[in-house]
Design a protein around this motif. Sequence first.
Motif, PDB file in Angstrom:
ATOM      1  N   LEU A 132      -5.990   5.409  -4.490  1.00  0.00           N
ATOM      2  CA  LEU A 132      -4.582   5.646  -4.859  1.00  0.00           C
ATOM      3  C   LEU A 132      -4.389   7.065  -5.383  1.00  0.00           C
ATOM      4  O   LEU A 132      -3.443   7.780  -5.001  1.00  0.00           O
ATOM      5  N   GLU A 133      -5.272   7.476  -6.273  1.00  0.00           N
ATOM      6  CA  GLU A 133      -5.151   8.807  -6.871  1.00  0.00           C
ATOM      7  C   GLU A 133      -5.225   9.902  -5.810  1.00  0.00           C
ATOM      8  O   GLU A 133      -4.475  10.882  -5.827  1.00  0.00           O
ATOM      9  N   ASN A 134      -6.165   9.707  -4.842  1.00  0.00           N
ATOM     10  CA  ASN A 134      -6.384  10.709  -3.811  1.00  0.00           C
ATOM     11  C   ASN A 134      -5.164  10.865  -2.905  1.00  0.00           C
ATOM     12  O   ASN A 134      -4.667  11.976  -2.682  1.00  0.00           O
ATOM     13  N   ILE A 135      -4.635   9.773  -2.403  1.00  0.00           N
ATOM     14  CA  ILE A 135      -3.498   9.878  -1.474  1.00  0.00           C
ATOM     15  C   ILE A 135      -2.225  10.302  -2.201  1.00  0.00           C
ATOM     16  O   ILE A 135      -1.329  10.916  -1.610  1.00  0.00           O
ATOM     17  N   ALA A 136      -2.147   9.994  -3.504  1.00  0.00           N
ATOM     18  CA  ALA A 136      -0.978  10.429  -4.265  1.00  0.00           C
ATOM     19  C   ALA A 136      -1.035  11.921  -4.535  1.00  0.00           C
ATOM     20  O   ALA A 136      -0.025  12.642  -4.442  1.00  0.00           O
ATOM     21  N   TRP A 137      -2.221  12.422  -4.855  1.00  0.00           N
ATOM     22  CA  TRP A 137      -2.363  13.844  -5.181  1.00  0.00           C
ATOM     23  C   TRP A 137      -2.179  14.719  -3.948  1.00  0.00           C
ATOM     24  O   TRP A 137      -1.530  15.751  -3.983  1.00  0.00           O
ATOM     25  N   VAL A 138      -2.746  14.274  -2.823  1.00  0.00           N
ATOM     26  CA  VAL A 138      -2.671  15.046  -1.577  1.00  0.00           C
ATOM     27  C   VAL A 138      -1.349  14.831  -0.853  1.00  0.00           C
ATOM     28  O   VAL A 138      -0.963  15.622  -0.002  1.00  0.00           O
ATOM     29  N   LYS A 139      -0.605  13.772  -1.220  1.00  0.00           N
ATOM     30  CA  LYS A 139       0.625  13.402  -0.521  1.00  0.00           C
ATOM     31  C   LYS A 139       0.358  13.147   0.954  1.00  0.00           C
ATOM     32  O   LYS A 139       1.037  13.621   1.851  1.00  0.00           O
ATOM     33  N   SER A 140      -0.725  12.373   1.190  1.00  0.00           N
ATOM     34  CA  SER A 140      -1.198  12.140   2.555  1.00  0.00           C
ATOM     35  C   SER A 140      -0.143  11.503   3.433  1.00  0.00           C
ATOM     36  O   SER A 140      -0.041  11.804   4.634  1.00  0.00           O
ATOM     37  N   TYR A 141       0.676  10.642   2.853  1.00  0.00           N
ATOM     38  CA  TYR A 141       1.650   9.909   3.661  1.00  0.00           C
ATOM     39  C   TYR A 141       2.754  10.816   4.212  1.00  0.00           C
ATOM     40  O   TYR A 141       3.488  10.404   5.107  1.00  0.00           O
ATOM     41  N   ASN A 142       2.855  12.008   3.715  1.00  0.00           N
ATOM     42  CA  ASN A 142       3.886  12.931   4.221  1.00  0.00           C
ATOM     43  C   ASN A 142       3.650  13.309   5.667  1.00  0.00           C
ATOM     44  O   ASN A 142       4.551  13.770   6.363  1.00  0.00           O
ATOM     45  N   ILE A 143       2.383  13.098   6.142  1.00  0.00           N
ATOM     46  CA  ILE A 143       2.081  13.365   7.548  1.00  0.00           C
ATOM     47  C   ILE A 143       2.909  12.462   8.448  1.00  0.00           C
ATOM     48  O   ILE A 143       3.257  12.818   9.575  1.00  0.00           O
ATOM     49  N   CYS A 144       3.292  11.308   7.944  1.00  0.00           N
ATOM     50  CA  CYS A 144       3.987  10.313   8.748  1.00  0.00           C
ATOM     51  C   CYS A 144       5.452  10.653   9.013  1.00  0.00           C
ATOM     52  O   CYS A 144       6.119   9.934   9.780  1.00  0.00           O
TER      53      CYS A 144
END
Length: 1163
Positions: A132-144
């Motif tokens: 959770l911390e990793n995807i929140a910090w990187v904002k990984s979902y913004n790729i979508c």
Amino acid sequence: MAHSKSRAADGKITYPPGVKEISSNISKEEMVRRLKMVVKTFMDMDQDSEEEKELYLNLALHLASDFFLKHPDKDVRLLVACCLADIFRIYAPEAPYTSPDKLKDIFMFITRQLKGLEDTKSAQFNRYFYLLENIAWVKSYNICFELEDSNEIFTQLYRTLFQVINNGHNQKVHMHMVDLMSSIVCEGDSVSQELLDTVLVNLVPAHKNLNKQAYDLAKALLKRTAQAIEPYITNVSRLYCTSHLSLSLLRSLFLILGFGKFNDNDERLQVVKLLAKMFGAKDSELAAQNKPLWQCYLGRFNDIHVPIRLECVKFASHCLMNHPDLAKDLTEFLKVRSHDPEEAIRHDVIVSIVTAAKKDLTLVNDALLNFVKERTLDKRWRVRKEAMMGLAQIYKKYSLQGEGGKEAANQISWIKDKLLHIYYQNSIDDRLLVERIFAQYMVPHNLETTERMKCLYYLYATLDTNAVKALNEMWKCQNMLRHHVKDLLDLVKQPKVLLINWNLPDPGKAQDFVKKLAQVLDDDERIRNQLETLVSPACSCKQAQVCVRDITKKLGSPKQPSNPFLEMVKFLLERIAPVHIDTESISALVKQVNKSIDGTAEDDEEGVPTEQAIRAGLELLKVLSFTHPVSFHSAETFESLLGCLKMDDEKVAEAALQIFKNTGSKMEESFPHIKSVLLPVLQTKAKRGPPRQAKYAIHCIHAMFTHRDTHFAQIFEPLHKGLDLEDLDQLITPLTTLGHLALLAPEQFAAPLKSLVANFIVKDLLMSDRIPGKKTTKLWVPDDEVSSETLAKIQGIKLMVRWLLGVKNTLSKSGNSTLRMLTAILHSDGDLTEQGKMGKPDMSRLRLAAACALLKLAQEPCYHEIITLEQYQLCALVINDECYQVRQGFAQKLHKGLCRLRLPLEYLAVFALCAKDPVKERRAHARQCLVKNITIRREYLKQHAAVSEKLFSLLPEYVVPYAIHLLVHDPDYIKVQDIEQLKDIKESLWFILEIIMSKNENNSHAFIRKMVENIKQTKDAQAPTDAKINEKLYTVCDVAMNIIISKSTTYSLESPKDPVLPTRYFTKPDKVGVLVRGLLRSPNSDPNWILEIITRPPISFKKNQYPIRILSEILYVRVERESDPNWVCLYRTQMDPKYYKSSLIEGQASKIVWTLVHFGLFL
């Protein structure tokens, strides 16, 4: 990057050191062990590790295969998800996965793994938290964002997070969830309704009870994304339709973003904006359905944060237009905001109300329009301008254009008066805007001539008295400015430039602009010719518009869009261009008046009685004849005016005569046929017409005809011979005519006039009472009830004064005799013979006539010089006459003479006596007169800086010595030390000093103090040897000094100039007092040597006046400086009043007493 792609194409997978191949051929336990090592490797990598990124690219692709994404073991899936999260971090911003389908599968896989967060006691919880911390910090979902199925991915993520959140999670979990979800809302292009519902459903009370943590998460998310999510929440059809669910959502939303709990100003502002759109939407019923919410929203009108109050005010116009039923609720809050300390908020209150009113007048009530009306007097120009322009636009739409019918026109009928009243303001910006409003909104200059004059005709007929005066003044000011420009064209002189710049905004800068204009006129002949055409009396309205357009076009420059010089020239052209009145316009206006006279006009339809319309039309023509006399030069116009002279209505005939007087200077040569008809009419009016018509007839003959001496003689001889005291009713008109003949042709009738005044007027008329007056307790009666004998006596007094004004200083003896006669009338309260035959109303009339006559004579320097101080004081006391109408009439004449700068400055001091007037309205009027007179004198001194030799007669501060002297000789001031009488003196002094001291220009407070101090070193020149009078003088000075010291903080500074006292009122200064006070005021002064003198036994003071004089000055200065109590003790031991009861040694002991009293030191 190309090399990386080639490596990926090879398909060879490189594993971290110590990690063997991960495939389906190994056990689950071994797979987990190897994946942990891979996770550790990716966790330690960063974005700068280019070699490692290339080395493990195929491994990253391998981990995203279906084998891992669909693996049955949850530990394997968790480890793979952690690896994928790190891969997105390492390879950002370009992910190694390019297939949209693959990206969707990966993010749906990661979302499913986040369900493991639900069990906080699980052994793997820390690894789930890392994911959770990793995807929140990187904002990984913004790729979508670029994927077609992004909404499905985001919605599933939101649902998962709202499902797993529980009370076992700490603040960090909550924070990372908010960060992850808010990045999707804030950085995306849109928010789908499905995603929005996923959030809002958690606000419904039923859901809140099931999962409080989900409610808190939704609340935090909305706070974080308020600005981005606002447009989607305000989708009215979705959010607050009639369903119970939507209203519940709204209530919950308000509780989350509630005003009371919202300490952050920006967040509270976003809530206000959101709810404003909800309440203001066209079909919204929210205010009715949720009244508590509506009341809470109204409370934000009083929010401490300025932008929030501003937003509420802006919302008001939409609410008024879409929901008129809420106007009553809004009115009280808009009233408060119309007085808001912030200029922008007051401005937007006006904008909101005017916007709604322009859409439909029924949307705003009278109270709201009154708020706009009040703001026309706002202290800020921007607010005043908006209010004035708003009212002008409303007036034009509903009154001029007739939208809304008669009812709407009647509702806003006050606007025209209010706008013109603003012309009384001192600000040139206000006056210029009124002129522009008049030309564009009240009587639009672009209307066709007949329609424009009709509009002006009925506007003038329906204006109130003050508005008419303002409009007349506006035309006079414009006419005066045209003359100044005409002078500028003839010869550019500094004084004229100065006069022009005072008629423009910001006179200081305008002076430079006008000088530049003068240079332009000197250089450019075409502009000079066009300006000459513009100020020419024969300029037509069409010519004016062409000239203005050509001049502004010539001076404008496309390369310089902001041109201050051009703007100032436009202001000047706006004021001088005759866009309303020309010969054609006057002709049309006269025809309109004739229609009313003939009964063919539409007076009733316009709501104006015909008689009122005719009188107003002629009054309008009279004013225009003064400002535009050449425009009347047409046979048709003069013939119509001749017809008016023959009407029975006296007011109509008077107006026609005044118009002829103003416009007929060239009639004799240009319209001889009019002259031949007009002259007999004028002669008849002068002999047998009503008094006012007789007066105007004489002035017409004087202004219009070259052989006036012959015509005057034909009138004078029969009237002079026919004077008969037996027929008093028929005596008034002849006396009026003879009086004006004496004024206009004194030399022609010198001998008969002198005999007429001495014998007939004084002996036969004024010194005898033929008809006993009616016995009544009334002090005043209407004009039609005044006896003919009294009216004749009044005209006799006026005749004497006009005769003196005609001959001026050639007959000083006659002047003295007349002044004695007038003061005798005042001494006897109006009953000159003192036989008791006159009634009180007649006596009041004669007192007023005598006082006004004195004022008239005082305006001529030759007569002002021979008016004694006693006569001046007696005249001044009329302002305290027992009759209200006498006080009123006298104050008006006094004010008029002072405003014209014709009466000497000492007459301004007369207003100090008004402080004792028992009627509040009279005191208020006197104060207004004082303010205006002082303002006029200060403005005159600014505009005429070179009149230093006249400073003594113009500077308002110089009224103080006159006021002090006048109060000293006030008959009501009898006992020097009477407390009540001294209170009256103080009120009278403060009545004037309050206005003079309101501005401390050039350290004027110190100047006034110095002036009063100087007076205390003199004696009253009217009675220099009268001890009591001089004692009064010093006492009044002490009272004045007390006021100055108590009301000013700068009185002790150095006076800018040494005041000059009027020698008619005060003797030369006393050298002893000046010397002692000068020594004491010196910074190095040591008064101990004086103590040796004043510590002698009190008996010595009786033999020598100087010790007590010195003590008086010491006490005054020391007390003034530091209120030293030692000096008070000295006074108590050395100054026993019993030693000085007899003579008071020229008032010095009294000075000491009152010095101490007024400094608050006498116990």
